[in-house]
Design a protein around this motif. Structure first.
Motif, PDB file in Angstrom:
ATOM      1  N   PHE A   1       0.820  -1.218   0.000  1.00 52.25           N
ATOM      2  CA  PHE A   1       0.000   0.000   0.000  1.00 52.25           C
ATOM      3  C   PHE A   1       0.853   1.267   0.000  1.00 52.25           C
ATOM      4  O   PHE A   1       0.444   2.294  -0.529  1.00 52.25           O
ATOM      5  N   ILE A   2       2.062   1.202   0.599  1.00 53.21           N
ATOM      6  CA  ILE A   2       2.958   2.356   0.529  1.00 53.21           C
ATOM      7  C   ILE A   2       3.400   2.598  -0.904  1.00 53.21           C
ATOM      8  O   ILE A   2       3.419   3.731  -1.393  1.00 53.21           O
TER       9      ILE A   2
ATOM     10  N   ILE B   1       0.062   6.711  -6.607  1.00 52.69           N
ATOM     11  CA  ILE B   1      -1.094   7.621  -6.652  1.00 52.69           C
ATOM     12  C   ILE B   1      -0.648   9.060  -6.449  1.00 52.69           C
ATOM     13  O   ILE B   1      -1.091   9.981  -7.139  1.00 52.69           O
ATOM     14  N   THR B   2       0.272   9.266  -5.478  1.00 54.88           N
ATOM     15  CA  THR B   2       0.774  10.622  -5.218  1.00 54.88           C
ATOM     16  C   THR B   2       1.515  11.172  -6.431  1.00 54.88           C
ATOM     17  O   THR B   2       1.345  12.332  -6.812  1.00 54.88           O
TER      18      THR B   2
ATOM     19  N   LYS C   1      -0.984  12.039  -9.065  1.00 54.23           N
ATOM     20  CA  LYS C   1      -1.734  13.254  -8.728  1.00 54.23           C
ATOM     21  C   LYS C   1      -0.905  14.512  -8.968  1.00 54.23           C
ATOM     22  O   LYS C   1      -1.402  15.516  -9.481  1.00 54.23           O
TER      23      LYS C   1
ATOM     24  N   LEU D   1       1.752   1.640  -3.561  1.00 54.77           N
ATOM     25  CA  LEU D   1       0.567   2.111  -4.287  1.00 54.77           C
ATOM     26  C   LEU D   1       0.299   3.580  -4.009  1.00 54.77           C
ATOM     27  O   LEU D   1      -0.034   4.353  -4.914  1.00 54.77           O
ATOM     28  N   ASP D   2       0.493   3.982  -2.746  1.00 56.54           N
ATOM     29  CA  ASP D   2       0.282   5.388  -2.397  1.00 56.54           C
ATOM     30  C   ASP D   2       1.293   6.287  -3.109  1.00 56.54           C
ATOM     31  O   ASP D   2       0.955   7.397  -3.533  1.00 56.54           O
ATOM     32  N   ARG D   3       2.532   5.816  -3.245  1.00 52.33           N
ATOM     33  CA  ARG D   3       3.531   6.596  -3.970  1.00 52.33           C
ATOM     34  C   ARG D   3       3.131   6.782  -5.430  1.00 52.33           C
ATOM     35  O   ARG D   3       3.293   7.867  -5.999  1.00 52.33           O
TER      36      ARG D   3
END
Length: 851
Positions: free
Chosen positions: A572-573, A579-580, A583, A575-577
């Motif tokens: 998830f980290i 997504i960030t 964005k 994946l968050d990177r």
């Protein structure tokens, strides 16, 4: 690794053994010499030795030990002579008991009354929102007449105290006005405050919350002769409980003080009675002999002052020798009439049987070898011990008849176990030494320990140092042999091997799990189901085994769930990177350690971002080219336009009388000025949009700036049939911005309202503060329908007048918006039918902020 050395290999095993024996012996001798020097310095005294200019022995009369012992005995004798009579002290304590307990009780009650007054004062002055729904035990017959004066603190004390001892001062409370509109309970409390003083507040204790008394602690104290006694209590006790507590504390203080006097007297008598070579005589102020081992005749001054150490004090006449700076009679208790007799002297010819004889015997033994010799011996022995130790380190691993490095049997033991055993031996040796020394030394005071046990102490400490050195040499020799052989020091540790084995097994397990959960597009559902079922099954199995008594599986549960949480967080980290990065339109780096599913997603996003970045770069390039084109063309037009304006001015001065020609000249002048204004706006818009503007921020009164703008443009608004209605905040916001640029923003917005407002309408202007920003707001009714969005209005060359019949070029709002952004603010536009509303927000000035 070939570390063969022919020179070293010639030395047989006896040479290595000799080096070890010599190193151990020299360590023992170096410690012995250092400790002998220390003992001499203790007995001689550092000050006495250094004042002689060299490390040599002083005379016995000037030694540290002799002066210390004599000063201690003199102090004991003075304490006995000046110690007050216990019976008199006890009688005095009993005499003072009532006054001391009453003083402490009065202080306790005064503090408690003060707390009650403070609590009632708070109720009487903080009753906003108070609901009179609590039944308080307040008498209904409280005097309705409010006193015209307020009692001072001194008056309260005198009125409330029950003895001559006044409670601690309190600040005079200001008069509390009775509020007839307050709730009944509050009104009664206000009357209580105006009619009560001092300890009278104690009768209202039930009105105060109990926590107020438990939260307040005070220190109570008794004055005991030559002493004091204090303790801390809270204010939750009643008067009887407090009195009982104070009486018990006084009795305990009295018993402890009298016991201390008795024990001190016994200690001093026992110390003096153990001496053989000391003569002493002490009588109190009444002439009563306290303690003595000689007659009064022997105590005469002429028979005392001839000895090497004496202390003489009779009728205030004092003479001393041998006490040095260790004893100050002025600090000892003394009688007021100076009639105490204290005599103490040391025999010249010391006899066996006490510490003085032991001290001179030790002194005679030590003077045969000076401190200089001890220090030199320590230095030589220590350096030689280091030399032989280094030789051992060089010989380590070399064995006659073998090439290279040969490891000893002890080297095959894991290094961490070897280190633990060595440390354990050091601790055991130290513990044994200190255990033996403690059992022996506890029988003596610290001076006697040095005198009687000097040799035992020196030999034992020297042996301990030698043992420490041998253990350290053995461990370092093993480490050096391992290092010479080329083996890794840490790889031989059991702990390192154990962790490596565990890590290897976990790594293999992770590889197998990784194959199981490797992502393939279109197959994630089956793999997730398998993974979830396996995870749940393992947890159930491990919990069942743990419940059955196999406690070792608790570790398996921790490892399993820890691994699951670790990989889930890692996924998830990552994946968050992604997504960030998506964005923020950032470049997504390639990472081989990412899960397969995320790598596929990253590749797709990277491709899309590349295309998007190309498009953005192209748009930026086009926008930059357009801005440069506008700027360049504006500058190219500005030069000939200046000439046109100049020639029009010259034509006006030529005296042309033809009205038609004059009309043409006026048209030329009007159009040239309009064109010049357009070119200036184009240049400014280009600079503002590119950020090529210098800001001189300072603290600005937004209200004053708005009033100035209204004053300058009021006539133009009146000519257009418009009425300005302004509402300036009484406390106008102070903003931190560029004053010229801010005025330009306000001027653009007001010009916009002047140009496009319906005739005969009103224009509303307002300033206020909002969420850390100073706001300027303007509202007007448009003369033309506003069939356009607010965002489009702030674009360049866009006007609300679609027919473009009115004056203006569509740059005013764009310039205003860009200027607001540069100054850290914003410009927002709202359109509601024909109502046009523009709000400028600029950051308020902060404390200490300067331009």
């Amino acid at each position: 690794m070939d570390t063969k050395s022919k020179n070293i290999e010639r030395y047989p095993l006896p040479v290595k053994g000799l080096c070890l024996v010599l190193a151990a012996a020299l360590l023992f001798l170096s410690a012995y010499s250092a400790l002998e020097a220390g003992v001499r310095l203790f007995i001689y005294g550092i000050d006495e030795v250094t004042t002689l200019g060299s490390l040599s022995a002083p005379s016995f009369e000037d030694t540290n030990v002799l002066n210390e012992m004599f000063a201690n005995d003199a102090q004991s004798l003075v304490t006995l002579a000046e110690q007050p009579d216990r019976a008199e002290i006890k009688k005095q304590l009993e005499k003072n008991k009532d006054s001391e307990t009453e003083k402490a009780l009065n202080r306790y009650l005064a503090e408690k009354a003060q707390v009650i007054e403070d609590e009632l004062y708070y109720v009487a002055t903080h009753y906003d929102g108070y609901e009179d729904n609590v039944s308080w035990d307040i008498e209904d017959d409280v005097d309705e007449t409010v006193p015209t004066t307020v009692h001072s603190a001194d008056e309260e004390v005198s009125a409330g105290a029950t003895s001559t001892t006044a409670p601690p001062e309190v600040n005079a409370r200001k008069k509390v006005a009775v509020d007839e509109n307050a709730p009944l309970t509050v009104r009664r409390v206000q009357k209580i405050l105006n009619s009560t003083q001092g300890l009278e507040y104690l009768k209202y204790e039930s009105l105060v919350r109990p926590e107020a008394f438990r939260e307040k602690y005070i220190d109570l104290m008794f004055d005991i002769p030559n002493n004091s006694w204090s303790w801390s209590v809270d204010l939750s006790m009643s008067e009887d409980e407090a009195k009982k507590n104070i009486t018990e504390e006084y009795s305990e203080a009295e018993n402890i003080y009298l016991t201390d006097l008795l024990q001190e007297s016994k200690r001093c008598k026992n110390k003096l009675s153990e001496t053989v070579n000391l003569k002493y005589y002490a009588a109190d102020k009444n002439g009563k002999v306290v303690i003595s081992n000689m007659t009064a005749k022997e105590a005469e001054e002429k028979s005392v002052v001839g000895h090497m150490c004496y202390f003489f004090d009779r009728d205030g006449m004092r003479r001393t020798k041998g006490t040095g700076d260790r004893f100050s009679y002025d600090n000892a208790p003394s009688s007021e009439d100076g009639k105490t007799t204290v005599v103490l002297f040391l025999e010249d010819d010391l006899k066996p049987g006490d510490d003085y004889y032991t001290a001179i015997t030790c002194y005679d033994e030590l003077t045969g070898r000076g401190i200089n010799e001890c220090i030199i011996g320590f230095a030589v022995c220590f350096v030689l011990a280091i030399v032989f130790s280094v030789m051992l380190f060089c010989f380590a691993g070399h064995k006659r008849g073998y090439e290279g490095i040969t490891l000893a049997f002890i080297d095959k033991v894991p290094t961490d176990v070897h280190f633990a055993v060595s440390v354990g031996l050091l601790i055991a040796a130290a513990a044994g030494f200190f255990g033996i020394m403690t059992s022996v030394f506890d029988r003596y005071d610290y001076i006697s320990q040095i005198l009687y046990l000097r040799k035992l102490l020196v030999y034992a400490l020297s042996a301990l140092v030698m043992i420490f050195g041998l253990i350290g040499i053995e461990w370092l020799t093993s480490v050096i042999r391992i290092k010479k052989s080329g083996e890794s020091f840490f790889k031989r540790c059991i702990i390192v091997k154990l962790f490596a084995l565990i890590f290897k097994g976990i790594r293999r397990l992770f590889k197998k799990l990784k194959k199981l959960v490797t992502y393939k597009p279109g197959h994630i559902k089956l793999r997730v189901i398998l993974l979830a079922v396996g995870y749940i099954a393992l947890n159930v199995l491990f919990f069942a085994l743990t419940a059955a008594g196999a406690g070792v599986f608790v570790l398996a549960i921790i490892l399993l769930n820890g691994a699951a949480i670790f990989f889930a967080l890692k996924y998830f980290i990552s994946l968050d990177r992604l997504i960030t990065a998506a964005k923020n339109r950032e470049i997504i780096p390639y990472d081989e350690k990412q899960p397969e599913s995320l790598r596929i997603l990253a590749d797709s996003l990277r491709y899309n971002n590349d295309e998007l970045q190309t498009a953005v770069n192209k748009a930026i390039k086009n926008e930059r080219m357009r801005a440069e084109l506008i700027t360049n063309v504006s500058h190219d037009l500005k030069t000939p336009l200046t000439s046109v304006i100049s020639y029009v001015e010259l034509l006006k001065k030529c005296g042309i009388t033809d009205e038609t020609a004059c009309g043409y000249i006026d048209v030329l002048d009007e159009k040239a000025v309009k064109l010049k204004r357009l070119i200036d706006d184009l240049i400014e818009a280009s600079k503002v949009s590119s950020g090529n503007v210098t800001l001189n921020n300072t603290i600005i009164n937004l209200g004053e700036l708005t009033v100035q703008a209204i004053g300058e443009m009021n006539d133009d608004f009146e000519k257009n049939g418009l009425e300005i209605i302004s509402e300036i905040s009484p406390e106008p916001p102070m903003i931190f911005a560029d004053s010229q640029k801010t005025f330009r923003v306000i001027d653009n917005l007001m010009n916009n309202a002047r140009k496009y407002s319906a005739k005969g309408s009103r224009v509303y202007i307002n300033t206020y503060s909002e969420n850390g920003y100073g706001a300027f707001e303007i509202k007007n009714m448009s003369a033309e329908p506003l069939n356009i969005s607010p965002d489009e209005l702030t674009e360049r060359f866009v006007r609300g007048d679609e027919s473009r019949t009115r004056e203006g070029n569509g740059l005013g709002l764009s310039i205003a918006k860009d200027l607001c952004v540069l100054m850290g603010g914003s410009l927002s536009i709202t359109i509601d039918g024909d109502l046009f509303k523009a709000t400028v927000r600029l950051p308020e000035a902060k404390e200490g902020q300067q331009g």
